[in-house]
Design a protein around this motif. Structure first.
Motif, PDB file in Angstrom:
ATOM      1  N   SER A  31      63.342  52.612  46.519  1.00  0.00           N
ATOM      2  CA  SER A  31      62.422  53.021  45.448  1.00  0.00           C
ATOM      3  C   SER A  31      61.076  53.437  46.029  1.00  0.00           C
ATOM      4  O   SER A  31      60.455  54.407  45.573  1.00  0.00           O
ATOM      5  CB  SER A  31      62.212  51.853  44.464  1.00  0.00           C
ATOM      6  OG  SER A  31      63.427  51.488  43.864  1.00  0.00           O
TER       7      SER A  31
ATOM      8  N   GLU B 215      64.333  47.950  46.795  1.00  0.00           N
ATOM      9  CA  GLU B 215      62.876  48.140  46.743  1.00  0.00           C
ATOM     10  C   GLU B 215      62.428  49.158  47.782  1.00  0.00           C
ATOM     11  O   GLU B 215      61.546  49.982  47.517  1.00  0.00           O
ATOM     12  CB  GLU B 215      62.159  46.797  46.987  1.00  0.00           C
ATOM     13  CG  GLU B 215      62.403  45.746  45.925  1.00  0.00           C
ATOM     14  CD  GLU B 215      61.782  46.110  44.585  1.00  0.00           C
ATOM     15  OE1 GLU B 215      60.959  47.042  44.544  1.00  0.00           O
ATOM     16  OE2 GLU B 215      62.125  45.452  43.586  1.00  0.00           O
TER      17      GLU B 215
ATOM     18  N   VAL C 206      52.376  47.246  40.403  1.00  0.00           N
ATOM     19  CA  VAL C 206      53.798  47.557  40.202  1.00  0.00           C
ATOM     20  C   VAL C 206      54.417  46.618  39.164  1.00  0.00           C
ATOM     21  O   VAL C 206      55.166  47.055  38.275  1.00  0.00           O
ATOM     22  CB  VAL C 206      54.556  47.454  41.548  1.00  0.00           C
ATOM     23  CG1 VAL C 206      56.064  47.372  41.318  1.00  0.00           C
ATOM     24  CG2 VAL C 206      54.238  48.650  42.422  1.00  0.00           C
TER      25      VAL C 206
ATOM     26  N   ILE D  53      61.242  47.608  32.515  1.00  0.00           N
ATOM     27  CA  ILE D  53      62.154  47.411  33.657  1.00  0.00           C
ATOM     28  C   ILE D  53      62.387  45.918  33.902  1.00  0.00           C
ATOM     29  O   ILE D  53      63.519  45.480  34.140  1.00  0.00           O
ATOM     30  CB  ILE D  53      61.577  48.091  34.919  1.00  0.00           C
ATOM     31  CG1 ILE D  53      61.563  49.610  34.735  1.00  0.00           C
ATOM     32  CG2 ILE D  53      62.388  47.716  36.161  1.00  0.00           C
ATOM     33  CD1 ILE D  53      60.922  50.362  35.879  1.00  0.00           C
ATOM     34  N   LEU D  54      61.320  45.131  33.848  1.00  0.00           N
ATOM     35  CA  LEU D  54      61.470  43.691  34.103  1.00  0.00           C
ATOM     36  C   LEU D  54      62.377  43.046  33.050  1.00  0.00           C
ATOM     37  O   LEU D  54      63.186  42.173  33.365  1.00  0.00           O
ATOM     38  CB  LEU D  54      60.100  43.008  34.120  1.00  0.00           C
ATOM     39  CG  LEU D  54      59.178  43.335  35.293  1.00  0.00           C
ATOM     40  CD1 LEU D  54      57.890  42.520  35.198  1.00  0.00           C
ATOM     41  CD2 LEU D  54      59.868  43.070  36.623  1.00  0.00           C
TER      42      LEU D  54
ATOM     43  N   SER E 209      53.227  47.550  35.702  1.00  0.00           N
ATOM     44  CA  SER E 209      53.856  48.798  35.260  1.00  0.00           C
ATOM     45  C   SER E 209      55.319  48.577  34.874  1.00  0.00           C
ATOM     46  O   SER E 209      55.780  49.083  33.833  1.00  0.00           O
ATOM     47  CB  SER E 209      53.744  49.835  36.379  1.00  0.00           C
ATOM     48  OG  SER E 209      54.439  51.001  36.045  1.00  0.00           O
ATOM     49  N   ARG E 210      56.043  47.814  35.697  1.00  0.00           N
ATOM     50  CA  ARG E 210      57.461  47.571  35.408  1.00  0.00           C
ATOM     51  C   ARG E 210      57.628  46.734  34.140  1.00  0.00           C
ATOM     52  O   ARG E 210      58.583  46.908  33.399  1.00  0.00           O
ATOM     53  CB  ARG E 210      58.114  46.859  36.596  1.00  0.00           C
ATOM     54  CG  ARG E 210      58.282  47.742  37.810  1.00  0.00           C
ATOM     55  CD  ARG E 210      58.992  47.031  38.934  1.00  0.00           C
ATOM     56  NE  ARG E 210      59.110  47.891  40.108  1.00  0.00           N
ATOM     57  CZ  ARG E 210      59.705  47.521  41.236  1.00  0.00           C
ATOM     58  NH1 ARG E 210      60.222  46.300  41.348  1.00  0.00           N
ATOM     59  NH2 ARG E 210      59.779  48.341  42.258  1.00  0.00           N
ATOM     60  N   ARG E 211      56.706  45.819  33.895  1.00  0.00           N
ATOM     61  CA  ARG E 211      56.805  45.004  32.676  1.00  0.00           C
ATOM     62  C   ARG E 211      56.592  45.876  31.444  1.00  0.00           C
ATOM     63  O   ARG E 211      57.337  45.781  30.471  1.00  0.00           O
ATOM     64  CB  ARG E 211      55.785  43.869  32.704  1.00  0.00           C
ATOM     65  CG  ARG E 211      55.856  42.970  31.454  1.00  0.00           C
ATOM     66  CD  ARG E 211      54.947  41.778  31.600  1.00  0.00           C
ATOM     67  NE  ARG E 211      53.588  42.205  31.875  1.00  0.00           N
ATOM     68  CZ  ARG E 211      52.757  41.550  32.673  1.00  0.00           C
ATOM     69  NH1 ARG E 211      53.141  40.443  33.267  1.00  0.00           N
ATOM     70  NH2 ARG E 211      51.536  41.990  32.879  1.00  0.00           N
TER      71      ARG E 211
ATOM     72  N   TRP F 108      58.280  38.381  31.455  1.00  0.00           N
ATOM     73  CA  TRP F 108      59.182  39.499  31.758  1.00  0.00           C
ATOM     74  C   TRP F 108      59.118  40.562  30.674  1.00  0.00           C
ATOM     75  O   TRP F 108      59.408  41.736  30.930  1.00  0.00           O
ATOM     76  CB  TRP F 108      60.621  38.993  31.896  1.00  0.00           C
ATOM     77  CG  TRP F 108      60.823  38.059  33.044  1.00  0.00           C
ATOM     78  CD1 TRP F 108      60.499  36.732  33.075  1.00  0.00           C
ATOM     79  CD2 TRP F 108      61.335  38.377  34.338  1.00  0.00           C
ATOM     80  NE1 TRP F 108      60.794  36.201  34.305  1.00  0.00           N
ATOM     81  CE2 TRP F 108      61.330  37.199  35.103  1.00  0.00           C
ATOM     82  CE3 TRP F 108      61.827  39.537  34.918  1.00  0.00           C
ATOM     83  CZ2 TRP F 108      61.767  37.151  36.420  1.00  0.00           C
ATOM     84  CZ3 TRP F 108      62.279  39.495  36.231  1.00  0.00           C
ATOM     85  CH2 TRP F 108      62.251  38.314  36.967  1.00  0.00           C
TER      86      TRP F 108
ATOM     87  N   SER G  39      56.976  49.109  31.104  1.00  0.00           N
ATOM     88  CA  SER G  39      58.039  50.103  30.914  1.00  0.00           C
ATOM     89  C   SER G  39      59.378  49.470  30.560  1.00  0.00           C
ATOM     90  O   SER G  39      60.349  50.184  30.327  1.00  0.00           O
ATOM     91  CB  SER G  39      58.189  50.946  32.190  1.00  0.00           C
ATOM     92  OG  SER G  39      58.583  50.137  33.279  1.00  0.00           O
TER      93      SER G  39
END
Length: 238
Positions: A12, A9, A76, A85-86, A79-81, A233, A83
């Motif tokens: 990143s 993290e 964050v 990523i999660l 956004s990660r969900r 997720w 895209s």
């Protein structure tokens, strides 16, 4: 494994130097602006017997922790969900608890750097560094806002809506809690006293009380409960 997740993290975060720069510079700029505006002003009733800078250094410290542990965390995660990523993280052997502990520890580390920067600039205006009796409130507040940040992220439908939702929650709370202007309305202070930001401000301004700590802990529990029940997720269907 948690340490590796924290390191991931951090890497990143620092790979986006522009974001990191403004994360740390914004509260410092606010303190400098207030220091310039209120230079030479003595203590007074308007700031509850404190000088302007004795008031603003703790409240800006509080809002910087709020920014790292609540608003950035919620945005964050949303956004990660979206895209995916999660979803990909969930498919790996990495335990969910380790992932979140690493992310939350990263947010707390960013807050620590912010607090140290603000304390250093505050010293230039004669404001002492936060005394040790303020630290329990600082730690509990950071934990509570992390829990609330994950809870709010669980309610956000998509990444585009995340900044607007976070600001809608954060800015009214910050203003009615007296972060930028002392509030002298007894009714407003009573209402804000049951919300998380004013108890956090008070814990840093005057030292923690059992009432302030209890309210922060209660909001942390509520945030954690909502996050556990509602967090997803997978990206939400359009």
């Amino acid at each position: 494994m948690i340490w590796h997740q924290i390191r991931y993290e951090q890497l990143s975060f620092w790979r986006n130097p522009q974001s990191a720069f403004f994360t740390f510079v914004f509260p410092v700029v606010v303190i400098v602006i207030f220091g310039t505006l209120f230079h030479g002003m003595d203590t007074g009733d308007y700031f509850y017997g404190m000088s302007p800078m004795q008031y603003y250094v703790p409240t800006i410290t509080a809002v910087s922790v709020l920014g790292s542990c609540f608003s950035q965390l919620a945005i964050v995660l949303a956004s990660r969900r979206q895209s995916g990523i999660l979803k990909r993280v969930r498919a790996t052997p990495l335990p969910a608890g380790t992932y979140f502990l690493g992310l939350l520890a990263h947010c707390v580390l960013v807050s620590v750097v912010d607090v140290l920067l603000i304390a250093g600039v505050g010293r230039l205006y004669g404001v002492p560094i936060l005394e040790p009796d303020r630290w329990p409130g600082l730690v509990l507040g950071a934990a509570a806002f992390c829990a609330i940040g994950v809870a709010v992220a669980s309610l956000i439908s998509n990444a585009e809506a995340a900044p607007a939702v976070v600001q809608l929650v954060q800015f009214p709370l910050v203003f009615i809690s007296g972060t930028y202007l002392p509030i002298h309305s007894e009714l407003m202070n009573t209402i804000a006293g049951f919300l998380p930001v004013r108890p956090f401000n008070q814990a840093l301004l005057n030292g923690p009380t059992w009432q302030n700590l209890s309210i922060l802990a209660a909001w942390g529990v509520v945030g954690a409960f909502v996050a556990i029940k509602r967090f997803r997720w997978d990206p939400r269907p359009e």
